[in-house]
Motif scaffolding. Structure first.
Motif, PDB file in Angstrom:
ATOM      1  N   CYS A 190      47.840  44.960  23.075  1.00 18.69           N
ATOM      2  CA  CYS A 190      48.842  44.221  22.299  1.00 18.69           C
ATOM      3  C   CYS A 190      48.419  44.066  20.837  1.00 18.69           C
ATOM      4  O   CYS A 190      47.304  43.633  20.555  1.00 18.69           O
ATOM      5  CB  CYS A 190      49.018  42.840  22.926  1.00 18.69           C
ATOM      6  N   PRO A 191      49.313  44.392  19.887  1.00 15.86           N
ATOM      7  CA  PRO A 191      48.984  44.135  18.478  1.00 15.86           C
ATOM      8  C   PRO A 191      49.316  42.697  18.053  1.00 15.86           C
ATOM      9  O   PRO A 191      49.132  42.347  16.895  1.00 15.86           O
ATOM     10  CB  PRO A 191      49.882  45.141  17.736  1.00 15.86           C
ATOM     11  N   ARG A 230      52.122  52.027  14.861  1.00 13.96           N
ATOM     12  CA  ARG A 230      51.064  51.091  15.246  1.00 13.96           C
ATOM     13  C   ARG A 230      50.337  50.575  13.986  1.00 13.96           C
ATOM     14  O   ARG A 230      50.016  49.400  13.866  1.00 13.96           O
ATOM     15  CB  ARG A 230      50.123  51.818  16.205  1.00 13.96           C
ATOM     16  N   PRO A 267      44.306  39.559  29.089  1.00 14.31           N
ATOM     17  CA  PRO A 267      45.696  39.108  28.991  1.00 14.31           C
ATOM     18  C   PRO A 267      46.512  39.912  27.979  1.00 14.31           C
ATOM     19  O   PRO A 267      47.740  39.942  28.060  1.00 14.31           O
ATOM     20  CB  PRO A 267      45.574  37.644  28.554  1.00 14.31           C
ATOM     21  N   PHE A 268      45.843  40.549  27.023  1.00 13.99           N
ATOM     22  CA  PHE A 268      46.561  41.343  26.022  1.00 13.99           C
ATOM     23  C   PHE A 268      46.359  42.846  26.237  1.00 13.99           C
ATOM     24  O   PHE A 268      46.620  43.646  25.352  1.00 13.99           O
ATOM     25  CB  PHE A 268      46.106  40.956  24.611  1.00 13.99           C
ATOM     26  N   GLY A 269      45.887  43.224  27.424  1.00  8.19           N
ATOM     27  CA  GLY A 269      45.639  44.633  27.689  1.00  8.19           C
ATOM     28  C   GLY A 269      44.324  45.073  27.064  1.00  8.19           C
ATOM     29  O   GLY A 269      43.503  44.246  26.633  1.00  8.19           O
ATOM     30  N   ALA A 270      44.132  46.399  26.999  1.00  7.19           N
ATOM     31  CA  ALA A 270      42.881  46.938  26.451  1.00  7.19           C
ATOM     32  C   ALA A 270      43.132  48.353  25.943  1.00  7.19           C
ATOM     33  O   ALA A 270      44.115  48.991  26.315  1.00  7.19           O
ATOM     34  CB  ALA A 270      41.808  46.948  27.537  1.00  7.19           C
ATOM     35  N   ARG A 318      46.440  51.047  23.500  1.00  9.75           N
ATOM     36  CA  ARG A 318      47.784  50.460  23.611  1.00  9.75           C
ATOM     37  C   ARG A 318      47.732  48.954  23.774  1.00  9.75           C
ATOM     38  O   ARG A 318      48.728  48.339  24.152  1.00  9.75           O
ATOM     39  CB  ARG A 318      48.546  51.057  24.799  1.00  9.75           C
ATOM     40  N   THR A 369      50.391  36.574  31.265  1.00 11.46           N
ATOM     41  CA  THR A 369      51.809  36.659  30.897  1.00 11.46           C
ATOM     42  C   THR A 369      52.419  37.991  31.288  1.00 11.46           C
ATOM     43  O   THR A 369      53.585  38.067  31.661  1.00 11.46           O
ATOM     44  CB  THR A 369      51.896  36.475  29.368  1.00 11.46           C
ATOM     45  N   ARG A 385      53.061  56.057  27.601  1.00 11.76           N
ATOM     46  CA  ARG A 385      53.859  55.217  28.503  1.00 11.76           C
ATOM     47  C   ARG A 385      54.874  56.103  29.213  1.00 11.76           C
ATOM     48  O   ARG A 385      55.368  57.075  28.622  1.00 11.76           O
ATOM     49  CB  ARG A 385      54.660  54.175  27.720  1.00 11.76           C
ATOM     50  N   TRP A 443      53.780  57.451  17.023  1.00 13.03           N
ATOM     51  CA  TRP A 443      53.326  56.141  17.527  1.00 13.03           C
ATOM     52  C   TRP A 443      52.177  55.609  16.666  1.00 13.03           C
ATOM     53  O   TRP A 443      52.158  54.422  16.325  1.00 13.03           O
ATOM     54  CB  TRP A 443      52.873  56.258  18.996  1.00 13.03           C
ATOM     55  N   ALA A 445      58.676  41.875  23.036  1.00 11.29           N
ATOM     56  CA  ALA A 445      57.265  41.646  23.389  1.00 11.29           C
ATOM     57  C   ALA A 445      56.767  40.281  22.946  1.00 11.29           C
ATOM     58  O   ALA A 445      55.779  39.787  23.468  1.00 11.29           O
ATOM     59  CB  ALA A 445      56.397  42.734  22.750  1.00 11.29           C
ATOM     60  N   ARG A 449      51.110  52.586  31.956  1.00 13.11           N
ATOM     61  CA  ARG A 449      50.569  53.741  31.216  1.00 13.11           C
ATOM     62  C   ARG A 449      50.966  55.005  31.965  1.00 13.11           C
ATOM     63  O   ARG A 449      51.302  54.956  33.149  1.00 13.11           O
ATOM     64  CB  ARG A 449      49.046  53.690  31.155  1.00 13.11           C
TER      65      ARG A 449
HETATM   66  C1  HEM Z   1      50.960  35.272  24.075  1.00 18.15           C
HETATM   67  C2  HEM Z   1      51.536  36.278  23.806  1.00 18.15           C
HETATM   68  C3  HEM Z   1      51.399  37.722  24.207  1.00 18.15           C
HETATM   69  C4  HEM Z   1      50.814  38.325  25.293  1.00 18.15           C
HETATM   70  C5  HEM Z   1      50.102  37.658  26.447  1.00 18.15           C
HETATM   71  C6  HEM Z   1      51.009  39.758  25.141  1.00 18.15           C
HETATM   72  C7  HEM Z   1      50.558  40.705  26.040  1.00 18.15           C
HETATM   73  C8  HEM Z   1      50.777  42.077  25.903  1.00 18.15           C
HETATM   74  C9  HEM Z   1      50.321  43.075  26.842  1.00 18.15           C
HETATM   75  C10 HEM Z   1      49.561  42.794  28.124  1.00 18.15           C
HETATM   76  C11 HEM Z   1      50.692  44.284  26.367  1.00 18.15           C
HETATM   77  C12 HEM Z   1      50.418  45.648  27.016  1.00 18.15           C
HETATM   78  C13 HEM Z   1      49.047  46.130  26.613  1.00 18.15           C
HETATM   79  C14 HEM Z   1      48.543  47.349  27.336  1.00 18.15           C
HETATM   80  O1  HEM Z   1      49.332  48.159  27.819  1.00 18.15           O
HETATM   81  O2  HEM Z   1      47.306  47.471  27.419  1.00 18.15           O
HETATM   82  C15 HEM Z   1      51.385  44.072  25.109  1.00 18.15           C
HETATM   83  C16 HEM Z   1      51.889  45.074  24.314  1.00 18.15           C
HETATM   84  C17 HEM Z   1      52.557  44.853  23.136  1.00 18.15           C
HETATM   85  N1  HEM Z   1      52.769  43.622  22.519  1.00 18.15           N
HETATM   86 FE1  HEM Z   1      52.129  41.827  23.190  1.00 18.15          FE
HETATM   87  N2  HEM Z   1      51.673  39.986  23.968  1.00 18.15           N
HETATM   88  C18 HEM Z   1      51.929  38.777  23.370  1.00 18.15           C
HETATM   89  C19 HEM Z   1      52.550  38.555  22.156  1.00 18.15           C
HETATM   90  C20 HEM Z   1      53.051  39.533  21.343  1.00 18.15           C
HETATM   91  C21 HEM Z   1      53.702  39.300  20.076  1.00 18.15           C
HETATM   92  C22 HEM Z   1      53.887  37.919  19.433  1.00 18.15           C
HETATM   93  C23 HEM Z   1      54.098  40.523  19.616  1.00 18.15           C
HETATM   94  C24 HEM Z   1      54.835  40.859  18.348  1.00 18.15           C
HETATM   95  C25 HEM Z   1      55.608  40.031  17.684  1.00 18.15           C
HETATM   96  C26 HEM Z   1      53.685  41.524  20.574  1.00 18.15           C
HETATM   97  C27 HEM Z   1      53.899  42.888  20.459  1.00 18.15           C
HETATM   98  C28 HEM Z   1      53.481  43.835  21.371  1.00 18.15           C
HETATM   99  C29 HEM Z   1      53.748  45.266  21.221  1.00 18.15           C
HETATM  100  C30 HEM Z   1      54.501  45.924  20.063  1.00 18.15           C
HETATM  101  C31 HEM Z   1      53.154  45.905  22.324  1.00 18.15           C
HETATM  102  C32 HEM Z   1      53.110  47.398  22.605  1.00 18.15           C
HETATM  103  C33 HEM Z   1      51.830  48.012  22.037  1.00 18.15           C
HETATM  104  C34 HEM Z   1      51.736  49.535  22.207  1.00 18.15           C
HETATM  105  O3  HEM Z   1      52.252  50.069  23.179  1.00 18.15           O
HETATM  106  O4  HEM Z   1      51.094  50.162  21.339  1.00 18.15           O
HETATM  107  N3  HEM Z   1      53.045  40.893  21.609  1.00 18.15           N
HETATM  108  N4  HEM Z   1      51.423  42.711  24.848  1.00 18.15           N
END
Ligand code: HEM
Length: 435
Positions: free
Chosen positions: A373-374, A62, A365-368, A371, A298, A33, A58, A234, A305
Motif C-alpha cells: 500500500c502506498p 506508482r 496490514p499494508f501488504g508487502a 505492490r 482491514t 494483479r 504502473w 482504497a 497477486r
Molecule cells: C488504514 C488504511 C489502509 C490499509 C489497511 C490499506 C491496506 C492496503 C493493502 C493490504 C493493500 C494491498 C497490498 C498488497 O497487495 O501487498 C493496499 C493497496 C493499495 N492501497 Fe492501501 N490501505 C490503506 C489506506 C490507503 C489509502 C489512504 C490510500 C490512498 C488514498 C491507499 C491506496 C492504495 C493503493 C493505490 C493500493 C494499490 C497499490 C498497488 O497495487 O501498487 N490505501 N492497501
C-alpha cells in the motif's frame, strides 16, 4: 494451499515463511494483479494503480502516487481538511449527546468527506452525489463474480447475472460526474487551486502533471479518473474499518478505553483541543491502532497477486497466471508468532517492535513488496486523528443497558473487512469543542 476455482489456479498463503517467498524473495514474479470484471470496468481497463499490470505504466503511476499524491508533505498539506471535517463530525455528535447514534455510519461519511475534498476540492451537490454513487458502487466490487474464475465463458455467464450491468451503470454515472468536474476545472485553469480550499487537491496535482512535465506515458483524462477512483476505493473503506473496529474493541475492553482516554486528556487538556503536532506523545493510542491492524486486518487477504511467469516456491511448481491470496488475517493470529493471539492486547507491541513496512511478515496490514500500500502515511494519520477526536471529546456508553460482552464482533467479507452490524453507541460530552 492450492485451490482450483473454475479455470483458475489459486494459491492461498497463510504462513509468514512462505509469504516471504512470494512477497519478498520472488516479489517481482508476483508483482502483477489479475484482471477482474469489476476492475476492468470500474478502473478504466485496469489503468489505475491497484490493478494495472506490472510494467512501466504502473511504475510511473506508482511514482506519482508516492512522490506527489501521498508523500509526507502532501499528507501534511491536507491536514486542514481532516481537521475541519472531523470537527464537524464531533459537532454533530455533540448535538446528539445522550442519545444512541449510528457511529459506523458517521465514521464512514466523514472518511468520504475527507477523501472527496482531498481529491476534488470543496464540497458541492455534485460531489455529494458522487460520494453516494461511489458508496453504492464499492459494494459491487466486494461481490464475487463467477465470471472471474471462468474467463473463457465470461460473456455467456454475464447473460445470467446482472452484476456486470450494475457495475457498468455505476461506472457510467461516476464517469460522467468526474468528467464534468475535470472539464470545469480545466476551464477555470488547471493551475488554480480550487476556490474555497487553502491547499491543492489531488486532481490539481494530476492536471499539472498532465499538462506540464513530459511523461513516458502521457496521462489521459481517463487515467486521472482511474487514479482518483483508487484513492476512494482504497482509502475510504479501509480507514473507516480501522476506526470502527477500534471503537468496538475499546467498548468491549473498558480498561484499555480508559488508558487511551487518560493519555489523550493528559496530552491535550492544556490546549483543550486535539492537535496533530503532539501526536508523537500518543504512545498508547498508537499501540491500540497497531493491535487493531493485527486483530482485524482491514484487507484480510491483501489484494490478489498474479504470477507473471512460472516459478518454483518451496519445491512446488507455480504456473504462470496463478492467483495468489495472502492471508494476513491468519498470520496476525498465528500462535507461533503471537502470545495469546485471540485477545486484543495493545501492550504486546511494547515488547514486539513491528512497523507498517512489512519488516516482519507475520504483521502485514499494508501488504508487502512492490505492490504494498502506498497509503501507509495518509491512512494511519486519518485513523489516528479521527480516533483522537472521538476519544478526547466524548465518553462512550453502550445503548439500552447493553453489556460489553454482548457487542457483536462478527466480520463480513469485502475488499475491506468490516463488522457485520453497525456500531450504535451513546456519546457523552467530556471535553466540549472550543469552536
Ligand atoms: C488504514 C488504511 C489502509 C490499509 C489497511 C490499506 C491496506 C492496503 C493493502 C493490504 C493493500 C494491498 C497490498 C498488497 O497487495 O501487498 C493496499 C493497496 C493499495 N492501497 Fe492501501 N490501505 C490503506 C489506506 C490507503 C489509502 C489512504 C490510500 C490512498 C488514498 C491507499 C491506496 C492504495 C493503493 C493505490 C493500493 C494499490 C497499490 C498497488 O497495487 O501498487 N490505501 N492497501
Amino acid at each position: 494451499m492450492h485451490l482450483r476455482l473454475g479455470e483458475i489456479d489459486n494459491v492461498i498463503v497463510s504462513s509468514p515463511e512462505i509469504a516471504k517467498e512470494f512477497l519478498k524473495t520472488h516479489d517481482i514474479i508476483f508483482a502483477s494483479r489479475p484482471s477482474l470484471i469489476s476492475s476492468e470496468i470500474g478502473c478504466y481497463g485496469n489503468t489505475d494503480i491497484a490493478f494495472a499490470p506490472y510494467g512501466n505504466y504502473w511504475k510511473q503511476l506508482r511514482k506519482i502516487c508516492t512522490q506527489e499524491l501521498l508523500s509526507t508533505p502532501r499528507v501534511q498539506s491536507l491536514r486542514p481538511i481532516r481537521e475541519e471535517e472531523v470537527t464537524d463530525l464531533c459537532k454533530s455528535i455533540a448535538h446528539n449527546a445522550g442519545k444512541p447514534i449510528n457511529l459506523t455510519d458517521k465514521i464512514s461519511q466523514v472518511s468520504y468527506d475527507i477523501m472527496v475534498r482531498a481529491c476534488l476540492g470543496k464540497k458541492s451537490d455534485e460531489k455529494s452525489l458522487f460520494t453516494k454513487i461511489v458508496r453504492e458502487g464499492l459494494q459491487n466490487v466486494s461481490v464475487f463474480d463467477i465470471a472471474d474464475v471462468y474467463p473463457s465463458i465470461k460473456l455467456l455467464l454475464h447473460l445470467f447475472t446482472d452484476l456486470r450491468r450494475r457495475v457498468e451503470k455505476h461506472h457510467e454515472q461516476l464517469d460522467t460526474i468526474m468528467g464534468k468536474i475535470i472539464d470545469d476545472r480545466k476551464r477555470a485553469s488547471a493551475v488554480k487551486i480550487d476556490e474555497g480550499e487553502k491547499q491543492e487537491d489531488l486532481l490539481n496535482v494530476l492536471l499539472k502533471l498532465q499538462s506540464g512535465v513530459s511523461l513516458e506515458h502521457p496521462l489521459t483524462n481517463d487515467n486521472i479518473k482511474a487514479v482518483l477512483m483508487d484513492m476512494f476505493g482504497a482509502g475510504v473503506d479501509t480507514t473507516t474499518s480501522v476506526v470502527d473496529w477500534t471503537m468496538a474493541e475499546l467498548l468491549k475492553n473498558r480498561i484499555i478505553l480508559k488508558t487511551v482516554q487518560d493519555e489523550l486528556r493528559q496530552v491535550f487538556d492544556d490546549k483543550g483541543r486535539v492537535d496533530e503536532s503532539n501526536f508523537d506523545e500518543l504512545e498508547y493510542l498508537k499501540l491500540v491502532i497497531k493491535e487493531t491492524f493485527r486483530f482485524h486486518p482491514t484487507v484480510p487477504l491483501l489484494l490478489p497477486r498474479e504470477s507473471r511467469e512460472p516459478c518454483q516456491i518451496n519445491g512446488y511448481d507455480i504456473p504462470a497466471k496463478t492467483r495468489v491470496l495472502v492471508n494476513a488475517w491468519a498470520m496476525g493470529r498465528d500462535p507461533k508468532y503471537w502470545n495469546d493471539a485471540q485477545s486484543f492486547k495493545p501492550e504486546r507491541f511494547l515488547e514486539k517492535s513491528v512497523d507498517f513496512k512489512a519488516s516482519s511478515l507475520e504483521y502485514i496490514p499494508f501488504g508487502a513488496g512492490r505492490r504494498m500500500c502506498p497509503g501507509t502515511i495518509y491512512g494511519p494519520v486519518i485513523v489516528e486523528f479521527q480516533l483522537a477526536m472521538l476519544l478526547y471529546h466524548f465518553d462512550w456508553i453502550l445503548p439500552d443497558g447493553m453489556k460489553p460482552e454482548d457487542l457483536e464482533m462478527t466480520e463480513v467479507f469485502g475488499v475491506a473487512s468490516r463488522r457485520k452490524q453497525d456500531l450504535y453507541v451513546v456519546p457523552i460530552v467530556s471535553r466540549p469543542l472550543l469552536v
